[in-house]
Design an enzyme around this catalytic site. Structure first.
Site, short mmCIF file in Angstrom:
data_model
loop_
_atom_site.label_atom_id
_atom_site.label_comp_id
_atom_site.label_asym_id
_atom_site.label_seq_id
_atom_site.Cartn_x
_atom_site.Cartn_y
_atom_site.Cartn_z
N LYS A 43 0.38 -1.00 -0.04
CA LYS A 43 0.32 -0.11 -0.27
C LYS A 43 1.10 1.13 -0.05
O LYS A 43 0.05 2.27 0.10
CB LYS A 43 -0.76 -0.02 1.11
CG LYS A 43 -1.75 -1.04 1.22
CD LYS A 43 -3.02 -1.43 -0.32
CE LYS A 43 -4.15 -2.17 0.26
NZ LYS A 43 -5.02 -2.30 -1.09
N SER A 257 -3.42 -12.92 3.41
CA SER A 257 -4.16 -12.21 2.47
C SER A 257 -2.67 -13.17 1.39
O SER A 257 -3.14 -13.10 0.14
CB SER A 257 -3.75 -10.75 2.40
OG SER A 257 -2.77 -10.08 2.33
#
Lengths: 315, 90
Positions: A43, A257
């Protein structure tokens, strides 16, 4: 490698071969280690670019306040960039996220407003949109609809992949804001259109889907299905199993994830191998496992770990 | 020929609270038509005039049917269908 500041070091992540998890020398898996970014997640790319673009558009003044709905990683990245550039950050985060996320956000100076667990990130988005309407002087960069999120991957992740792996045939990433898949997907559509773009979508426990009405569902504004070849839903058991395999077999300590993404990548690898095809499959390691230690994901049996992360937003 | 269909919480009002029901059909469209016979009302929550509703995701063995053949996707006895509402990640 030398950089003039921390922010300039975002990206340029290593692409690591997985010789033992790859099915054969013709079908190879490659892990792009996004945990090597300054705050330890993919991110950082989107957060930095969203802030730089907002600055370029004259939307930000020194000392102004940013607001963002986030299940964690984007908030942590924004907090780091905001601190470097002199802004305040308020994150709206679902309460069912790991304690480390709260600790990291606080450490980088962000203020946290929690949203209810039921409904997951949908609720965080709703709460943040309400706060934005009440506080017109706050700036919501809004990762789900901000083109600078996808553009970060068009400008950096995509070119890095093609440069390191010119023979790439498949790209696999997680589907959250859709920014990584949209940006990299668009980059390959323009530069190597035969590359297949595959989405791995985490399938959470039921509380996360606890909407009142099916029409309250959410699709990020950035999402363009035409850029994807296929899309898989991966449950917690498979995600945990693959996360542990990645650690045990290849030595890579990743978050949960990433296990979901690896599961989809291994499925593609198996199909390619059975069909006698040559494939070079690159996938994203979104973050390291550090932020999830408290969830119990790495202890006991897979089934015990699954029970522990039930109801958590683990991706 | 029974196919397992996993139903999200929000649609269990139509299945008497059951998390998973059996349905018949050789395509997704046929399965949904069959579901509507046994669980009246559920079909309208899944489909509108243009096909699958915007916020409804349907997976055949974990693969999104929108990237297969949509409502025309073939299904067989060994298959499982999962219905989920679209939610935000990130």
């Amino acid at each position: 490698m030398r950089f003039d500041s921390l922010l300039q070091s975002v990206g340029h992540t290593p692409l690591i071969g997985l010789p033992r998890l790859s099915p054969s020398s013709d079908v190879r898996l490659w892990a792009k280690l996004e945990d090597r970014n300054p705050t330890g997640s993919v991110k950082d790319r989107a957060a930095l670019n969203m802030i730089l673009q907002a600055e370029a558009q004259g939307l930000l003044r020194p000392g102004c306040t940013l607001l963002e709905p986030t299940s964690g990683n984007t908030g942590i990245s924004l907090a780091m960039v905001a601190k470097q550039r002199g802004y305040n950050l308020i994150c709206v985060m679902p309460e069912n996220t790991s304690v480390e996320r709260t600790q990291l956000l606080t450490m980088w100076g962000a203020t946290i407003i929690t949203s209810p667990a039921a409904g997951g990130s949908n609720e965080a988005v709703r709460v943040a949109k309400g706060l934005a309407a009440q506080n017109p002087d706050w700036v919501m960069l809004y990762q789900y609809g901000n083109e600078a999120n996808a553009q970060a991957h068009y400008d950096s992740t995509g070119p890095e992949l093609l440069s390191d792996l010119p023979e790439i045939t498949h790209f696999v990433a997680g589907l959250g804001t859709t920014g990584t898949l949209m940006g990299v997907g668009r980059y390959f559509r323009d530069h190597k259109p035969d590359v297949q773009i595959v989405a791995a979508e985490p399938r959470y426990g039921e509380v996360v889907y606890g909407l009142r009405n099916i029409d309250e569902g959410f699709i990020p504004e950035l999402y363009d299905a035409s850029l994807l070849t296929s899309r898989f839903s991966v449950g917690p058991l498979e995600a945990l199993k693959r996360t542990r395999q990645l650690l045990e077999i290849e030595g890579i300590f990743a978050g949960i994830s990433t296990g979901a993404i690896l599961h989809a990548a291994l499925g593609i690898a198996k199909k390619a191998d059975e069909a006698g095809q040559v494939a070079d499959i690159a996938f994203i390691v979104c973050d390291g496992g550090w932020k999830y230690l408290s969830t119990g994901a790495y202890e006991g049996t897979i089934e015990e770990a699954e029970t522990k992360i039930e109801g958590q937003l683990w991706a | 020929m029974a196919i397992e269909v996993r139903v999200p919480t929000i649609l269990r009002v139509y299945t008497g609270g059951q998390k998973s029901v059996n349905a018949e059909g050789d395509t997704l469209q046929a399965v949904i038509t069959n579901l509507e016979v046994n669980y009246p009302g559920i079909g309208g929550r899944l489909l509108d005039d243009s096909g699958l509703r915007r916020f409804v995701n349907v997976y055949l063995n974990d693969e999104d049917v929108r990237f297969l053949d949509g409502l025309n996707t073939s299904v067989g006895e060994q298959d499982a269908i999962t219905i989920l509402p679209a939610v935000a990640g990130g």
